[in-house]
Every structure is written in C-alpha cells, then in structure tokens.
Motif scaffolding. Structure first.
Motif, PDB file in Angstrom:
ATOM      1  N   SER A  83       0.827  -1.202   0.000  1.00 27.23           N
ATOM      2  CA  SER A  83       0.000   0.000   0.000  1.00 27.23           C
ATOM      3  C   SER A  83       0.868   1.261   0.000  1.00 27.23           C
ATOM      4  CB  SER A  83      -0.918  -0.005   1.217  1.00 27.23           C
ATOM      5  OG  SER A  83      -1.649   1.172   1.292  1.00 27.23           O
ATOM      6  N   GLY A  84       1.937   1.243   0.778  1.00 28.63           N
ATOM      7  CA  GLY A  84       2.844   2.395   0.814  1.00 28.63           C
ATOM      8  C   GLY A  84       3.519   2.630  -0.519  1.00 28.63           C
ATOM      9  N   ILE A  85       3.936   1.554  -1.179  1.00 29.15           N
ATOM     10  CA  ILE A  85       4.577   1.688  -2.492  1.00 29.15           C
ATOM     11  C   ILE A  85       3.594   2.244  -3.513  1.00 29.15           C
ATOM     12  CG2 ILE A  85       5.549   0.345  -4.401  1.00 29.15           C
ATOM     13  CD1 ILE A  85       6.860  -1.448  -2.281  1.00 29.15           C
ATOM     14  N   LYS A  86       2.357   1.780  -3.473  1.00 28.59           N
ATOM     15  CA  LYS A  86       1.347   2.275  -4.409  1.00 28.59           C
ATOM     16  C   LYS A  86       1.074   3.765  -4.197  1.00 28.59           C
ATOM     17  CE  LYS A  86      -2.312  -0.276  -5.136  1.00 28.59           C
ATOM     18  NZ  LYS A  86      -3.450  -1.201  -4.885  1.00 28.59           N
ATOM     19  N   GLU A  87       1.025   4.199  -2.943  1.00 28.61           N
ATOM     20  CA  GLU A  87       0.788   5.617  -2.667  1.00 28.61           C
ATOM     21  C   GLU A  87       1.975   6.468  -3.095  1.00 28.61           C
ATOM     22  OE1 GLU A  87      -1.854   7.344  -1.578  1.00 28.61           O
ATOM     23  OE2 GLU A  87      -2.978   5.484  -1.777  1.00 28.61           O
ATOM     24  N   LEU A  88       3.194   5.971  -2.923  1.00 30.85           N
ATOM     25  CA  LEU A  88       4.377   6.736  -3.316  1.00 30.85           C
ATOM     26  C   LEU A  88       4.480   6.852  -4.831  1.00 30.85           C
ATOM     27  CD1 LEU A  88       7.071   5.530  -0.777  1.00 30.85           C
ATOM     28  CD2 LEU A  88       6.075   7.806  -0.973  1.00 30.85           C
ATOM     29  N   ARG A  89       3.959   5.881  -5.558  1.00 25.79           N
ATOM     30  CA  ARG A  89       3.983   5.974  -7.021  1.00 25.79           C
ATOM     31  C   ARG A  89       3.042   7.053  -7.534  1.00 25.79           C
ATOM     32  NH1 ARG A  89       4.573   0.164  -9.938  1.00 25.79           N
ATOM     33  NH2 ARG A  89       6.529  -0.416  -8.951  1.00 25.79           N
ATOM     34  N   ARG A  90       2.036   7.399  -6.743  1.00 23.92           N
ATOM     35  CA  ARG A  90       1.077   8.421  -7.163  1.00 23.92           C
ATOM     36  C   ARG A  90       1.627   9.840  -7.023  1.00 23.92           C
ATOM     37  NH1 ARG A  90      -4.344   7.535  -4.092  1.00 23.92           N
ATOM     38  NH2 ARG A  90      -4.465   9.668  -4.822  1.00 23.92           N
ATOM     39  N   VAL A  91       2.714  10.003  -6.298  1.00 22.81           N
ATOM     40  CA  VAL A  91       3.298  11.329  -6.077  1.00 22.81           C
ATOM     41  C   VAL A  91       3.966  11.794  -7.362  1.00 22.81           C
ATOM     42  CG1 VAL A  91       5.016  12.625  -4.770  1.00 22.81           C
ATOM     43  CG2 VAL A  91       3.611  10.914  -3.630  1.00 22.81           C
ATOM     44  N   ASP A  92       3.611  12.997  -7.804  1.00 21.98           N
ATOM     45  CA  ASP A  92       4.218  13.583  -8.998  1.00 21.98           C
ATOM     46  C   ASP A  92       5.322  14.542  -8.546  1.00 21.98           C
ATOM     47  OD1 ASP A  92       4.837  14.399 -11.501  1.00 21.98           O
ATOM     48  OD2 ASP A  92       3.001  15.543 -11.844  1.00 21.98           O
ATOM     49  N   VAL A  93       6.557  14.116  -8.677  1.00 17.84           N
ATOM     50  CA  VAL A  93       7.689  14.890  -8.165  1.00 17.84           C
ATOM     51  C   VAL A  93       7.846  16.200  -8.921  1.00 17.84           C
ATOM     52  CG1 VAL A  93      10.171  14.854  -7.760  1.00 17.84           C
ATOM     53  CG2 VAL A  93       8.838  12.784  -7.433  1.00 17.84           C
ATOM     54  N   LYS A  94       7.695  16.179 -10.232  1.00 19.87           N
ATOM     55  CA  LYS A  94       7.879  17.401 -11.026  1.00 19.87           C
ATOM     56  C   LYS A  94       6.825  18.446 -10.684  1.00 19.87           C
ATOM     57  CE  LYS A  94      10.234  15.175 -14.820  1.00 19.87           C
ATOM     58  NZ  LYS A  94      10.261  14.866 -16.235  1.00 19.87           N
ATOM     59  N   LYS A  95       5.597  18.012 -10.454  1.00 18.65           N
ATOM     60  CA  LYS A  95       4.546  18.955 -10.077  1.00 18.65           C
ATOM     61  C   LYS A  95       4.828  19.541  -8.702  1.00 18.65           C
ATOM     62  CE  LYS A  95      -0.400  19.321  -9.388  1.00 18.65           C
ATOM     63  NZ  LYS A  95      -1.677  18.607  -9.310  1.00 18.65           N
ATOM     64  N   TYR A  96       5.296  18.715  -7.778  1.00 20.11           N
ATOM     65  CA  TYR A  96       5.625  19.205  -6.439  1.00 20.11           C
ATOM     66  C   TYR A  96       6.765  20.217  -6.496  1.00 20.11           C
ATOM     67  CZ  TYR A  96       7.581  19.410  -1.797  1.00 20.11           C
ATOM     68  OH  TYR A  96       8.087  19.862  -0.618  1.00 20.11           O
ATOM     69  N   LEU A  97       7.797  19.910  -7.269  1.00 21.12           N
ATOM     70  CA  LEU A  97       8.934  20.826  -7.343  1.00 21.12           C
ATOM     71  C   LEU A  97       8.554  22.136  -8.027  1.00 21.12           C
ATOM     72  CD1 LEU A  97      11.858  18.391  -8.176  1.00 21.12           C
ATOM     73  CD2 LEU A  97      11.368  19.542  -6.018  1.00 21.12           C
ATOM     74  N   ALA A  98       7.602  22.097  -8.953  1.00 18.75           N
ATOM     75  CA  ALA A  98       7.168  23.325  -9.625  1.00 18.75           C
ATOM     76  C   ALA A  98       6.372  24.220  -8.679  1.00 18.75           C
ATOM     77  CB  ALA A  98       6.345  22.972 -10.845  1.00 18.75           C
ATOM     78  N   ASP A  99       5.602  23.622  -7.771  1.00 19.91           N
ATOM     79  CA  ASP A  99       4.759  24.400  -6.858  1.00 19.91           C
ATOM     80  C   ASP A  99       5.301  24.424  -5.436  1.00 19.91           C
ATOM     81  OD1 ASP A  99       3.031  24.839  -8.949  1.00 19.91           O
ATOM     82  OD2 ASP A  99       1.800  23.094  -8.473  1.00 19.91           O
ATOM     83  N   LYS A 100       6.571  24.131  -5.267  1.00 20.22           N
ATOM     84  CA  LYS A 100       7.159  24.072  -3.933  1.00 20.22           C
ATOM     85  C   LYS A 100       7.143  25.453  -3.286  1.00 20.22           C
ATOM     86  CE  LYS A 100      11.538  23.485  -3.614  1.00 20.22           C
ATOM     87  NZ  LYS A 100      12.904  23.005  -3.576  1.00 20.22           N
ATOM     88  N   PRO A 101       6.696  25.563  -2.037  1.00 20.78           N
ATOM     89  CA  PRO A 101       6.700  26.870  -1.377  1.00 20.78           C
ATOM     90  C   PRO A 101       8.120  27.335  -1.076  1.00 20.78           C
ATOM     91  CG  PRO A 101       6.038  25.163   0.153  1.00 20.78           C
ATOM     92  CD  PRO A 101       6.148  24.520  -1.201  1.00 20.78           C
ATOM     93  N   GLU A 102       8.293  28.634  -1.086  1.00 20.47           N
ATOM     94  CA  GLU A 102       9.609  29.204  -0.792  1.00 20.47           C
ATOM     95  C   GLU A 102       9.913  29.070   0.699  1.00 20.47           C
ATOM     96  OE1 GLU A 102      11.934  30.514  -2.831  1.00 20.47           O
ATOM     97  OE2 GLU A 102      10.670  29.878  -4.496  1.00 20.47           O
ATOM     98  N   LEU A 103      11.157  28.788   1.004  1.00 20.58           N
ATOM     99  CA  LEU A 103      11.565  28.712   2.395  1.00 20.58           C
ATOM    100  C   LEU A 103      11.762  30.108   2.949  1.00 20.58           C
ATOM    101  CD1 LEU A 103      14.210  25.860   2.235  1.00 20.58           C
ATOM    102  CD2 LEU A 103      11.925  25.747   3.180  1.00 20.58           C
ATOM    103  N   PRO A 104      11.420  30.332   4.208  1.00 19.93           N
ATOM    104  CA  PRO A 104      11.683  31.641   4.801  1.00 19.93           C
ATOM    105  C   PRO A 104      13.185  31.858   4.922  1.00 19.93           C
ATOM    106  CG  PRO A 104      10.912  30.118   6.474  1.00 19.93           C
ATOM    107  CD  PRO A 104      10.792  29.424   5.153  1.00 19.93           C
ATOM    108  N   PRO A 105      13.623  33.114   4.969  1.00 23.47           N
ATOM    109  CA  PRO A 105      15.067  33.362   5.072  1.00 23.47           C
ATOM    110  C   PRO A 105      15.630  32.783   6.368  1.00 23.47           C
ATOM    111  CG  PRO A 105      13.827  35.390   5.348  1.00 23.47           C
ATOM    112  CD  PRO A 105      12.856  34.344   4.951  1.00 23.47           C
ATOM    113  N   HIS A 106      16.858  32.329   6.260  1.00 25.25           N
ATOM    114  CA  HIS A 106      17.513  31.736   7.422  1.00 25.25           C
ATOM    115  C   HIS A 106      17.867  32.816   8.422  1.00 25.25           C
ATOM    116  CE1 HIS A 106      19.973  29.101   9.796  1.00 25.25           C
ATOM    117  NE2 HIS A 106      20.993  29.910   9.666  1.00 25.25           N
TER     118      HIS A 106
END
Length: 61
Positions: A21-44
């Motif tokens: 079940s965990g492997i099936k859920e991880l396959r559904r994650v779209d890495v490119k879409k996540y990286l395109a919409d990744k929130p900006e980190l606050p300044p250190h």
C-alpha cells in the motif's frame, strides 16, 4: 505468546499489505509537479549575525 507461533502468517500478510500500500501511494506522487509548486523557504535567521556589544570579560591592559 503461543498464538503468535500459530498465526505468524497473518502478521506477515498484514505487514506485506502495508508495504504494498505504501509503495502504491508513493507511485502516485508527482515529483515534477511538487517541485514546480514548492513553497519558498523563509530566510535563514542567523543568531550570530549581531555580535554582543556588551563585553562581559575584563579588558586586557
């Protein structure tokens, strides 16, 4: 603990099901879409950016 020796295969089936079940859920994650919409980190925030102006040590003469 005698029941564990009799039903070890049931526990094994549950664990295998969780892994599949965990492997099936991880396959559904779209890495490119996540990286395109990744929130900006606050300044250190650097705690050493401002040095302590008050010197507690005695001055050398």
């Amino acid at each position: 603990m005698h029941w564990l020796a009799d039903y070890w295969w049931v526990i094994l089936l549950v664990l295998v099901g969780m892994v599949i079940s965990g492997i099936k859920e991880l396959r559904r994650v779209d890495v490119k879409k996540y990286l395109a919409d990744k929130p900006e980190l606050p300044p250190h925030r650097d705690n050493n950016a401002q040095w302590d102006d008050e010197d507690d040590w005695p001055k050398k003469k």
